[in-house]
Write an enzyme that holds these catalytic residues in place. Structure first.
Site, PDB file in Angstrom:
ATOM      1  N   ASP A   1     -42.815  -5.573 -22.058  1.00  7.49           N
ATOM      2  CA  ASP A   1     -42.247  -5.448 -23.410  1.00  7.49           C
ATOM      3  C   ASP A   1     -41.497  -6.750 -23.699  1.00  7.49           C
ATOM      4  O   ASP A   1     -40.361  -6.936 -23.259  1.00  7.49           O
ATOM      5  CB  ASP A   1     -41.295  -4.245 -23.473  1.00  7.49           C
ATOM      6  CG  ASP A   1     -40.635  -4.126 -24.835  1.00  7.49           C
ATOM      7  OD1 ASP A   1     -41.291  -4.463 -25.844  1.00  7.49           O
ATOM      8  OD2 ASP A   1     -39.465  -3.706 -24.903  1.00  7.49           O
TER       9      ASP A   1
ATOM     10  N   GLU B   1     -46.933  -5.159 -25.021  1.00  6.96           N
ATOM     11  CA  GLU B   1     -46.674  -4.528 -26.312  1.00  6.96           C
ATOM     12  C   GLU B   1     -46.869  -5.569 -27.405  1.00  6.96           C
ATOM     13  O   GLU B   1     -46.350  -6.680 -27.327  1.00  6.96           O
ATOM     14  CB  GLU B   1     -45.266  -3.929 -26.367  1.00  6.96           C
ATOM     15  CG  GLU B   1     -45.092  -3.074 -27.607  1.00  6.96           C
ATOM     16  CD  GLU B   1     -43.980  -2.046 -27.499  1.00  6.96           C
ATOM     17  OE1 GLU B   1     -44.081  -1.137 -26.652  1.00  6.96           O
ATOM     18  OE2 GLU B   1     -43.018  -2.135 -28.272  1.00  6.96           O
TER      19      GLU B   1
ATOM     20  N   ASP C   1     -35.873  -1.411 -22.818  1.00  6.85           N
ATOM     21  CA  ASP C   1     -36.878  -2.466 -22.590  1.00  6.85           C
ATOM     22  C   ASP C   1     -37.721  -2.110 -21.356  1.00  6.85           C
ATOM     23  O   ASP C   1     -38.934  -2.313 -21.343  1.00  6.85           O
ATOM     24  CB  ASP C   1     -36.200  -3.828 -22.374  1.00  6.85           C
ATOM     25  CG  ASP C   1     -35.506  -4.317 -23.635  1.00  6.85           C
ATOM     26  OD1 ASP C   1     -36.080  -4.150 -24.722  1.00  6.85           O
ATOM     27  OD2 ASP C   1     -34.390  -4.845 -23.539  1.00  6.85           O
TER      28      ASP C   1
END
Lengths: 162, 162
Positions: free
Chosen positions: B7, B67, B140
């Site tokens: 991420d 992501e 996160d």
């Protein structure tokens, strides 16, 4: 004083090496780093990173000047240009060369005297300032030379963003 | 099959290593790569690149899932996240590991069953899916585990953008 100007782009990243010699600006080398369109995104990013790393390794570059994001760009494009800027900043950090950023309107002002100048005007003025005998072949290349010229004019005011 | 979920973020980049074992998902390792806020932008980017490269070098990772950009983000943020995505894609390309991208709503759908799920719901479901005894400390980290889980569910449909 040797400055590497970079105009980051996913399809083509322009570069321009400018030397400041006794108050005169001289082009040392310029061109484009252009990965194959058939490559995957990670391969293209690697190609650009390798190109910038090679430039930083081949000559004793003192400072890197990078064109910052222009306003009005959409988030998708900003992300794609961000990929390239990321690997340029990485290559500079690995080489221990300081990086400076300038927004496009500041680059245009420094070179043409007008923050809203067209790419053609930038190309024309870069050719004049560097006293080049032939026109510059691409606007990515002239934009990269322009950001290097801007950096020389501004004496490194464009501190990299945090 | 060992998947590294990422991420990307400028302040903190979450990572989550998930192994697919006989149809069961097991967390191998997860955390955050968090550069010092006092560092310059190029130094922070290098810190994240080194962190991802170390992860890719320390374990035999088969695939990386990242992501993608969420919609509605402003261009400045998109560029900052783009920097990190750029060095993650570079690290993967250098390691020869294929990369896959998933938009946030697809990740949320895969984990919570709702593309508009909150970060708290994602964190709760990731803990359940991976049968973790303790809550995950940051969003996160749970978002990175979520993108790895999403990739396992989708069997690598999220081909990286061109």
């Amino acid at each position: 004083m040797l400055i590497l100007g970079i105009d980051p782009g996913g399809a083509s990243t322009g570069y321009g090496l400018v030397r400041l010699e006794q108050g005169r600006l001289v082009r040392v080398r310029s061109g484009e780093i252009r990965p194959s369109r058939k490559s995957t995104l990670p391969e293209r990013i690697r190609f650009i990173y390798d190109g910038v790393t090679e430039l930083l390794g081949s000559l004793a570059i003192d400072e890197v000047a990078v064109e910052d994001l222009y306003q009005g760009v959409n988030p998708r494009t900003a992300s794609r240009i961000g990929h390239v800027r990321g690997v340029v900043l990485l290559a500079a950090a690995e080489s221990g060369v300081p990086v400076f950023e300038y927004p496009p309107n500041e680059v245009k002002s420094a070179v043409v005297g007008n923050g809203l100048a067209t790419k053609e005007q930038v190309r024309f003025m870069v050719q004049r300032i560097l006293a080049l005998s032939a026109p510059i072949s691409s606007s990515d290349e002239s934009d990269a030379l322009a950001v290097a010229i801007c950096h020389c004019h501004r004496c490194g005011e464009g501190v990299v963003g945090r």
